[in-house]
Design a protein around this motif. Structure first.
Motif, mmCIF file in Angstrom:
data_model
loop_
_atom_site.group_PDB
_atom_site.id
_atom_site.type_symbol
_atom_site.label_atom_id
_atom_site.label_comp_id
_atom_site.label_asym_id
_atom_site.label_seq_id
_atom_site.Cartn_x
_atom_site.Cartn_y
_atom_site.Cartn_z
ATOM 1 N N ALA A 77 6.875 67.982 15.971
ATOM 2 C CA ALA A 77 6.506 67.161 17.121
ATOM 3 C C ALA A 77 7.746 66.962 17.983
ATOM 4 O O ALA A 77 8.800 66.561 17.488
ATOM 5 N N TRP A 78 7.596 67.288 19.255
ATOM 6 C CA TRP A 78 8.644 67.044 20.241
ATOM 7 C C TRP A 78 8.301 65.754 20.967
ATOM 8 O O TRP A 78 7.127 65.475 21.230
ATOM 9 N N ASP A 79 9.320 64.950 21.259
ATOM 10 C CA ASP A 79 9.122 63.797 22.130
ATOM 11 C C ASP A 79 10.335 63.655 23.033
ATOM 12 O O ASP A 79 11.356 64.304 22.824
ATOM 13 N N ALA A 80 10.218 62.819 24.041
ATOM 14 C CA ALA A 80 11.241 62.709 25.079
ATOM 15 C C ALA A 80 12.390 61.776 24.716
ATOM 16 O O ALA A 80 13.327 61.642 25.490
ATOM 17 N N ASP A 81 12.345 61.142 23.562
ATOM 18 C CA ASP A 81 13.399 60.213 23.156
ATOM 19 C C ASP A 81 14.449 60.967 22.340
ATOM 20 O O ASP A 81 14.145 61.505 21.281
ATOM 21 N N GLN A 116 16.042 67.845 15.149
ATOM 22 C CA GLN A 116 17.139 68.335 15.971
ATOM 23 C C GLN A 116 16.979 67.795 17.387
ATOM 24 O O GLN A 116 15.868 67.621 17.871
ATOM 25 N N PRO A 117 18.112 67.506 18.045
ATOM 26 C CA PRO A 117 18.030 67.105 19.456
ATOM 27 C C PRO A 117 17.649 68.320 20.302
ATOM 28 O O PRO A 117 17.981 69.457 19.946
ATOM 29 N N LEU A 118 16.931 68.082 21.372
ATOM 30 C CA LEU A 118 16.484 69.173 22.234
ATOM 31 C C LEU A 118 16.636 68.811 23.697
ATOM 32 O O LEU A 118 16.608 67.651 24.071
ATOM 33 N N GLY A 125 15.393 65.118 24.487
ATOM 34 C CA GLY A 125 14.416 64.657 23.511
ATOM 35 C C GLY A 125 14.814 65.112 22.127
ATOM 36 O O GLY A 125 15.969 65.461 21.876
ATOM 37 N N LYS A 126 13.846 65.093 21.225
ATOM 38 C CA LYS A 126 14.102 65.554 19.851
ATOM 39 C C LYS A 126 12.874 66.276 19.320
ATOM 40 O O LYS A 126 11.763 66.123 19.832
ATOM 41 N N TYR A 127 13.098 67.058 18.297
ATOM 42 C CA TYR A 127 12.055 67.817 17.628
ATOM 43 C C TYR A 127 12.147 67.483 16.148
ATOM 44 O O TYR A 127 13.171 67.734 15.505
ATOM 45 N N VAL A 128 11.103 66.864 15.604
ATOM 46 C CA VAL A 128 11.039 66.526 14.185
ATOM 47 C C VAL A 128 10.046 67.498 13.556
ATOM 48 O O VAL A 128 8.935 67.654 14.055
ATOM 49 N N TRP A 129 10.444 68.174 12.499
ATOM 50 C CA TRP A 129 9.643 69.250 11.950
ATOM 51 C C TRP A 129 9.575 69.179 10.427
ATOM 52 O O TRP A 129 10.384 68.506 9.784
ATOM 53 N N CYS A 130 8.596 69.901 9.892
ATOM 54 C CA CYS A 130 8.498 70.063 8.433
ATOM 55 C C CYS A 130 7.901 71.428 8.151
ATOM 56 O O CYS A 130 7.308 72.056 9.033
ATOM 57 N N GLU A 131 8.071 71.880 6.927
ATOM 58 C CA GLU A 131 7.568 73.200 6.553
ATOM 59 C C GLU A 131 6.758 73.122 5.267
ATOM 60 O O GLU A 131 7.090 72.358 4.356
#
Length: 136
Positions: A77-81, A116-118, A125-131
């Motif tokens: 999920a990417w968000d603008a924060d 990771q910051p994006l 923003g940031k991208y929080v991920w899982c696998e």
């Protein structure tokens, strides 16, 4: 049988709690169409937590990103924060807590997770991920 060719989808969502349901249902459809029905329940839980955090804790738009490659399903999920997510507590230590369970569930259910910051289109923003991996 899951497809062997890599693929990726991105669903941009507004900052609206209904985006969580839309994201979850879209993910179920994507995984079903690609023959990954065995991952649907866990993937839905993880996507729900990631998108809910993006919508609940930020004021801007968000996006669900789903990628399949080499037996690994990455949900993010990417968000603008640009602020990093709070480190998750141990799920067992949360008891009946009403908050703080999202990333603890992600950490407990995913094979790997991170953030990771994006920068996207000039916006931070940031991208929080899982696998999730499939059994070989």
């Amino acid at each position: 049988m899951p497809e062997s060719e890599p693929w990726e989808y991105t669903l941009y969502v507004p900052n609206d709690v209904r985006a969580v349901t839309v994201s979850r249902r879209t993910l179920r459809l994507i995984l079903t169409m690609h023959g990954l029905i065995g991952l649907v329940d866990t993937a839905e839980l993880l996507a729900t937590e990631l998108v809910a955090n993006a919508v609940r804790h930020t004021k801007g738009p968000a996006a669900l990103r789903v990628r399949w490659s080499a037996g690994v399903l990455r949900i993010g999920a990417w968000d603008a924060d640009p602020e990093p997510p709070r480190p998750p507590a141990e799920l067992a230590n949360l008891g009946d807590a009403e908050e703080g369970r999202g990333l603890a569930l992600v950490r407990a259910c995913a094979d790997l997770w991170g953030w990771q910051p994006l920068t996207r289109d000039g916006n931070r923003g940031k991208y929080v991920w899982c696998e999730l991996t499939t059994a070989a």
